[in-house]
Design a protein around this motif. Structure first.
Motif, short mmCIF file in Angstrom:
data_model
loop_
_atom_site.label_atom_id
_atom_site.label_comp_id
_atom_site.label_asym_id
_atom_site.label_seq_id
_atom_site.Cartn_x
_atom_site.Cartn_y
_atom_site.Cartn_z
N PRO A 38 1.99 -3.94 -2.50
CA PRO A 38 3.18 -4.46 -1.83
C PRO A 38 4.05 -5.36 -2.70
O PRO A 38 5.22 -5.58 -2.37
CB PRO A 38 2.61 -5.24 -0.64
CG PRO A 38 1.29 -4.61 -0.36
CD PRO A 38 0.77 -4.23 -1.72
N LEU A 39 3.51 -5.87 -3.80
CA LEU A 39 4.33 -6.68 -4.71
C LEU A 39 5.40 -5.84 -5.40
O LEU A 39 6.38 -6.37 -5.91
CB LEU A 39 3.44 -7.30 -5.80
CG LEU A 39 2.95 -8.71 -5.59
CD1 LEU A 39 2.09 -9.14 -6.76
CD2 LEU A 39 4.08 -9.68 -5.37
N HIS A 40 5.17 -4.55 -5.44
CA HIS A 40 6.06 -3.67 -6.20
C HIS A 40 6.92 -2.79 -5.30
O HIS A 40 7.55 -1.85 -5.77
CB HIS A 40 5.21 -2.84 -7.16
CG HIS A 40 4.34 -3.70 -8.02
ND1 HIS A 40 4.83 -4.45 -9.07
CD2 HIS A 40 3.02 -4.00 -7.95
CE1 HIS A 40 3.84 -5.15 -9.61
NE2 HIS A 40 2.73 -4.89 -8.94
N ASP A 41 6.94 -3.10 -4.01
CA ASP A 41 7.77 -2.35 -3.07
C ASP A 41 9.25 -2.59 -3.34
O ASP A 41 9.65 -3.61 -3.90
CB ASP A 41 7.46 -2.77 -1.63
CG ASP A 41 6.39 -1.92 -0.98
OD1 ASP A 41 6.28 -0.72 -1.30
OD2 ASP A 41 5.63 -2.46 -0.15
N THR A 42 10.04 -1.64 -2.88
CA THR A 42 11.50 -1.74 -2.89
C THR A 42 11.97 -1.41 -1.47
O THR A 42 11.17 -0.99 -0.63
CB THR A 42 12.12 -0.71 -3.86
OG1 THR A 42 11.81 0.61 -3.39
CG2 THR A 42 11.60 -0.89 -5.29
N VAL A 43 13.24 -1.58 -1.24
CA VAL A 43 13.78 -1.21 0.07
C VAL A 43 13.45 0.25 0.36
O VAL A 43 13.01 0.60 1.46
CB VAL A 43 15.31 -1.47 0.15
CG1 VAL A 43 15.93 -0.81 1.37
CG2 VAL A 43 15.59 -2.97 0.16
N ARG A 44 13.61 1.10 -0.63
CA ARG A 44 13.33 2.54 -0.43
C ARG A 44 11.87 2.83 -0.13
O ARG A 44 11.56 3.68 0.70
CB ARG A 44 13.77 3.34 -1.65
CG ARG A 44 15.25 3.52 -1.68
CD ARG A 44 15.62 4.70 -2.51
NE ARG A 44 17.04 4.94 -2.33
CZ ARG A 44 17.79 5.56 -3.20
NH1 ARG A 44 17.25 6.02 -4.29
NH2 ARG A 44 19.06 5.74 -2.96
N THR A 45 10.95 2.14 -0.81
CA THR A 45 9.53 2.42 -0.54
C THR A 45 9.14 1.92 0.85
O THR A 45 8.34 2.56 1.54
CB THR A 45 8.58 1.84 -1.61
OG1 THR A 45 8.74 0.42 -1.67
CG2 THR A 45 8.83 2.47 -2.97
N ILE A 46 9.73 0.81 1.27
CA ILE A 46 9.48 0.33 2.64
C ILE A 46 10.04 1.35 3.64
O ILE A 46 9.37 1.74 4.59
CB ILE A 46 10.12 -1.06 2.88
CG1 ILE A 46 9.44 -2.13 2.03
CG2 ILE A 46 10.10 -1.42 4.37
CD1 ILE A 46 8.11 -2.62 2.54
N GLN A 47 11.26 1.80 3.41
CA GLN A 47 11.89 2.75 4.32
C GLN A 47 11.09 4.05 4.41
O GLN A 47 11.02 4.66 5.47
CB GLN A 47 13.31 3.10 3.85
CG GLN A 47 14.32 2.01 4.05
CD GLN A 47 15.68 2.46 3.56
OE1 GLN A 47 15.94 2.46 2.36
NE2 GLN A 47 16.53 2.83 4.50
N GLY A 48 10.49 4.46 3.33
CA GLY A 48 9.75 5.71 3.30
C GLY A 48 8.29 5.60 3.73
O GLY A 48 7.58 6.60 3.79
#
Length: 151
Positions: A38-48
């Motif tokens: 989760p430290l390396h998430d982005t808006v896109r990875t959260i959305q997906g």
């Protein structure tokens, strides 16, 4: 107030990241490992993400969140984070209590994994009835502890 969040919305995903990143940075420092996904998430990875998200809101401000996945036979509590300014104020407990009382159905097991060196998190989950079921070595000197409860 605990609410279901639409993490596919870019604004909601950005709000989640704003709380998630500092919270997981604290854990990374505690366990001395910055490879926490989760430290390396982005808006896109959260959305997906295939996870479902619950948020603890106070005056429309996101204080913390819990994410989970459900299969036919169990639940995986995949994230539980609180903004560092709100540590030790009952935010994590309110999220977990809502999840266990309003989301988990039947007597299905719930598993969660945290850094073995994250003793506060392990103690928190044990307080809620979780028991250690196994330890997983991620890399030399870094391990994760999996805990489970039947609710």
């Amino acid at each position: 107030m605990i609410v279901h969040l639409d993490h596919t919305d870019p604004g909601t995903a950005a709000k989640l990241l704003k709380v998630q990143i500092p919270a997981y940075r604290m854990e990374a420092e505690l366990i001395k490992f910055d490879g926490i996904p989760p430290l390396h998430d982005t808006v896109r990875t959260i959305q997906g993400s295939r996870e479902s998200f619950l948020g603890h809101l106070e005056n429309e401000r996101l204080l913390g969140a819990l994410a989970y996945e459900q299969t036919n036979d169990h639940y995986v509590l995949s994230r539980l984070f609180v903004g560092p300014a709100y540590f030790r104020q009952g935010v994590a407990s309110s999220l977990l209590q809502f999840f266990l009382n309003h989301v988990v159905r039947e007597s299905k097991p719930v598993t969660v994994t945290t850094g073995t060196a994250n003793l506060p998190a392990i103690s928190f989950y044990e307080k809620w009835g979780f028991t250690k079921i196994k330890e997983i070595t991620v890399e030399q000197g870094i391990s994760l502890t999996m805990l489970q409860t039947i609710h």
